[in-house]
Structures are given as structure tokens and as C-alpha cells.
Design an enzyme around this catalytic site. Structure first.
Site, mmCIF file in Angstrom:
data_model
loop_
_atom_site.group_PDB
_atom_site.id
_atom_site.type_symbol
_atom_site.label_atom_id
_atom_site.label_comp_id
_atom_site.label_asym_id
_atom_site.label_seq_id
_atom_site.Cartn_x
_atom_site.Cartn_y
_atom_site.Cartn_z
ATOM 1 N N ARG A 55 0.854 -1.200 0.000
ATOM 2 C CA ARG A 55 0.000 0.000 0.000
ATOM 3 C C ARG A 55 0.885 1.244 0.000
ATOM 4 O O ARG A 55 0.592 2.235 -0.646
ATOM 5 C CB ARG A 55 -0.958 0.007 1.204
ATOM 6 C CG ARG A 55 -1.660 1.353 1.396
ATOM 7 C CD ARG A 55 -2.972 1.284 2.157
ATOM 8 N NE ARG A 55 -2.929 0.446 3.331
ATOM 9 C CZ ARG A 55 -2.293 0.741 4.480
ATOM 10 N NH1 ARG A 55 -1.655 1.886 4.610
ATOM 11 N NH2 ARG A 55 -2.316 -0.099 5.495
ATOM 12 N N ASP A 180 -6.095 19.005 -14.838
ATOM 13 C CA ASP A 180 -6.442 17.655 -15.271
ATOM 14 C C ASP A 180 -5.991 17.538 -16.724
ATOM 15 O O ASP A 180 -6.606 18.104 -17.623
ATOM 16 C CB ASP A 180 -7.961 17.453 -15.121
ATOM 17 C CG ASP A 180 -8.401 16.048 -15.506
ATOM 18 O OD1 ASP A 180 -7.694 15.399 -16.299
ATOM 19 O OD2 ASP A 180 -9.473 15.614 -15.038
HETATM 20 N N1 PLP Z 1 -10.835 13.435 -15.487
HETATM 21 C C1 PLP Z 1 -11.325 13.315 -16.721
HETATM 22 C C2 PLP Z 1 -11.116 14.426 -17.707
HETATM 23 C C3 PLP Z 1 -12.055 12.188 -17.081
HETATM 24 O O1 PLP Z 1 -12.568 12.074 -18.323
HETATM 25 C C4 PLP Z 1 -12.259 11.155 -16.118
HETATM 26 C C5 PLP Z 1 -13.029 9.947 -16.452
HETATM 27 O O2 PLP Z 1 -13.676 9.872 -17.466
HETATM 28 C C6 PLP Z 1 -11.725 11.324 -14.843
HETATM 29 C C7 PLP Z 1 -11.007 12.468 -14.561
HETATM 30 C C8 PLP Z 1 -11.914 10.274 -13.779
HETATM 31 O O3 PLP Z 1 -11.077 9.185 -14.013
HETATM 32 P P1 PLP Z 1 -11.396 7.660 -13.607
HETATM 33 O O4 PLP Z 1 -12.585 7.228 -14.412
HETATM 34 O O5 PLP Z 1 -10.134 6.937 -13.965
HETATM 35 O O6 PLP Z 1 -11.681 7.637 -12.162
#
Ligand code: PLP
Length: 385
Positions: A55, A180
Site C-alpha cells: 500500500r 487535469d
Molecule cells: N478526469 C477526466 C477528464 C475524465 O474524463 C475522467 C473519467 O472519465 C476522470 C477524470 C476520472 O477518471 P477515472 O474514471 O479513472 O476515475
């Protein structure tokens, strides 16, 4: 982490960073260390690498993390069980009750749900803002703002935010800029180099690249922030297993070639859609008429594989297109080698219904894969006919 491949190009680092041949066996590929625990030489006598319990750290995951850090140009990376696990750890590290975050007005539905339905229970407030409007972001900042959360391009409307400008606003307010980078990937865009504090990924998408693993990642060059993320990840336990880490690492090796092909194919698809009589609008930052094109051209190497469009005839017409394609598989997610189609309003972004983040009901989203572009265009033209 020290990266012996740091002076090399992106493609070289994707294949070599964190991936020395195994010192014990010579294995060229990083092994899957499928173990929960590690033998100690006497109490507290940890062996090479300091591994204790998976972990906290696992060698396959460490290799993935080293490679991720190298590709994003960051000092540290942490891998997670999913993109949402990475988002959760980021937010719970950065905000406390009474704090405030700014999120994109078309944020990924899961991110919106986490902020709107979960963090709100702990007294964290949020403001959805159109992030391409820098003045609107500046106006939304409050004394309690601790983070500006950026997606660029956004999901699903492919909006573009100026990362360097938003980093300036965040830092003036002593807040953090989180980007992101799932849609762009580090091959197309380097947020840390533009002033972001944290880069987040759903590695489920382009980084894994083959729709066979769910995962997430956080990359930062801030030592203190990294320590806090690592502490909370270990405390909460949201880690990926060794096999999932290995699959993601394997995906990274071909990221550059895949992203070029995704971008080539998306350009061909966009060309076919913009001139189609049943398509009312195409969302793609590579289009000169896209409002964010100039900023995208400045901060991205290419424009990626995601394309959204609206169809004449409203929601039913959009649902019909989604039902008729044969090569574009009707499914959630994105970023795999195979092409996918979906209706954001009823699928990935259903959680935004009735909110300021609600998406148009005649919207279709494509994740353009790396199949033959001619076949993909034909599939869409037949579905639209
Ligand atoms: N950020 C974006 C832009 C996404 O498209 C997604 C999922 O579609 C996520 C975060 C979340 O990721 P996960 O589905 O791997 O938890």
C-alpha cells in the site's frame, strides 16, 4: 526521484525512465512485483529500495511513478487506483471546511459530483466558471479560494483554458492550480512548465491507452505537496495494484506514437463533420474558428483525439447517431486505441443534469481511435445518413 533519462526526448523517456533492466535477473521489462509485503533483515531492516508493504510502495508502481514524473517534467508522481481517487486525494489535501474551489463550467461529471455532492457535505464551496474567460476566473476568486481546477481541453465541450494565465491568477491569490491533463496527455501539453502546481490524470484514458485498466496519477514538483499527497494516499489506501501499474507503464511506452495517430485521425473526422449538412456544430480546438484555438496552438503540440459535435434534430437525432455506428463502439470512457462514441447528456455527464454544468442534449462525443481513418469517416457518414 533522480531521472537518469532526463536529458532525453519524450519518446526515449517513455520507454526508459524508471525502467532500467532488473538488476537481479536482467529482465528488460520491469517485472510485476505481485506481492503485498517484503521480507525484512531484522525488525526495521528494509532491503534495497526500502520496500515494506505494497500500500505504501511497490517496485512496479515505483517504476510507473518515475516514468510519469519524467514525462510530465515533475519531480514527483503518485499512481492511484483511479482518476477519481487522485482527484479525491488532491482536494482533501488542498481544502478544509470553509474553503472554496473554482471548477470548469463543463468539468468532467465525476469531478463535479465529487465537489458538488461529497465535498459540499464538509463545508467546501465551489464556483463553476467558464475557464476560457480569464476575467471571469479572476472575479470568482475569494479570500477562501484554495484551488483553481482546470481541464483543458474540457470534457465534453473541448473548451480551452490558458494555463499560464490561470496559474498567475491562482498564485496571486495564494491558491494552487491543478490541471487535469487527461485529454491532452504530457505528449501534447506540459502544464507544470506553464506554472501549474499539480497535474492530474485519469490514466484509464490515453496513458494506459488500451481500455484495459482503470487508474489515476498526480504529478508535482512541490516537495511538501507531494509528501502530503503520499501521506493521504497511504492513509486512505487508494493505490493501484502491481498488474494495473504494469499495464499502465506498458501503455506509456507507445503514448507518443498513439497520440500522433489519434490527432491525425481526429483531424480527418473533423474535416468530414464540419461539411456535413446534419452536423450543426463541431467542437475541436484544432479548428481555426474554435474560440480557444489560438491558446491551444500556443500550449499544445497537437489537438488530440477527442471530438464533440451537435446534430440537427435534437436529442433523438444524437441518440440515433450513437446507436448506428459500427466501428465507433457505444461506450463511456476515452483514450483507447479503439474508437468510442457516446451521448454525454445521458451517459458520462448525466450527473450534471439540472445544474449549471448541464451539457447540450444534441451533443455526441467521439474518442477517435487509431484505426484506419477512412474506415472511421465512412462509419460516421453512414450513421449520419
Ligand atoms: N478526469 C477526466 C477528464 C475524465 O474524463 C475522467 C473519467 O472519465 C476522470 C477524470 C476520472 O477518471 P477515472 O474514471 O479513472 O476515475
Amino acid at each position: 526521484m533522480t531521472d537518469s533519462t532526463a536529458r532525453h526526448g519524450f519518446e526515449t523517456r517513455a520507454i526508459h525512465a524508471g525502467q532500467e533492466p532488473d538488476p537481479h535477473t536482467g529482465s528488460v521489462i520491469v517485472p510485476i512485483y505481485q506481492t503485498s509485503t517484503f521480507a525484512q533483515d531484522g525488525v526495521g531492516g528494509l532491503r534495497a529500495g526500502g520496500y515494506e508493504y505494497s500500500r505504501t510502495a511497490n517496485p512496479t508502481r515505483s517504476a510507473l511513478e518515475e516514468c510519469l514524473a519524467s514525462l510530465e517534467g515533475g519531480r514527483h508522481a503518485l499512481a492511484f487506483a483511479s482518476g477519481m481517487a487522485a482527484s479525491d486525494i488532491t482536494l482533501r489535501t488542498l481544502v478544509r471546511p470553509g474553503d472554496h474551489v473554482i471548477i470548469p463550467d463543463d468539468a468532467y461529471g465525476g469531478t463535479f459530483r465529487l465537489v458538488d455532492k461529497v465535498l459540499s457535505q464538509w463545508g467546501v464551496e465551489h464556483t463553476p466558471v467558464h475557464l476560457s474567460d480569464v476575467d471571469a476566473v479572476r472575479a470568482a476568486v475569494r479570500p477562501q479560494t484554495k484551488a483553481i481546477w482546470v481541464e483543458t481541453p474540457t470534457n465534453p465541450l473541448l473548451g480551452i483554458a490558458d494555463i499560464a494565465a490561470l496559474a498567475g491568477i491562482a498564485h496571486d491569490a495564494e491558491a494552487r492550480l491543478v490541471v487535469d491533463n487527461t485529454f491532452a496527455t504530457p505528449y501534447l501539453q506540459s502544464p507544470l512548465g506553464l506554472g501549474a502546481d499539480v497535474v492530474l490524470h485519469s490514466t484509464t484514458k490515453y496513458l494506459g491507452g488500451h481500455s484495459d485498466v482503470v487508474g489515476g496519477a498526480l504529478i508535482t514538483s512541490d516537495d511538501e505537496l507531494h509528501e502530503k499527497f503520499a501521506f493521504l494516499r497511504n492513509a486512505a489506501g487508494s493505490v493501484p495494484g502491481p498488474f494495473d501499474s504494469w499495464l499502465t507503464l506498458r501503455g506509456l511506452k507507445t503514448l507518443a506514437v498513439r497520440m500522433d495517430r489519434h490527432s491525425d485521425n481526429a483531424e480527418r473526422v473533423v474535416e468530414a463533420l464540419v461539411s456535413h449538412p446534419k452536423v450543426t456544430r463541431v467542437y475541436y480546438p484544432g479548428l481555426v474558428e474554435h474560440g480557444g484555438h489560438e491558446v491551444a496552438a500556443k500550449q499544445m503540440r497537437r489537438f488530440g483525439g477527442m471530438v464533440s459535435f451537435t446534430v440537427a434534430g435534437g436529442e433523438q437525432a444524437a441518440l440515433d447517431v450513437c446507436a448506428r455506428t459500427k466501428l465507433f463502439t457505444l461506450a463511456e470512457s476515452l483514450g483507447g486505441i479503439e474508437s468510442l462514441i457516446e451521448h454525454p447528456g445521458k451517459m458520462t455527464h448525466a450527473s450534471t443534469a439540472g445544474s449549471a454544468l448541464q451539457v447540450p442534449d444534441d451533443l455526441v462525443r467521439l474518442s477517435v481511435g487509431i484505426e484506419s481513418a477512412d474506415d472511421l469517416v465512412e462509419d460516421l457518414l453512414v450513421a449520419l445518413a
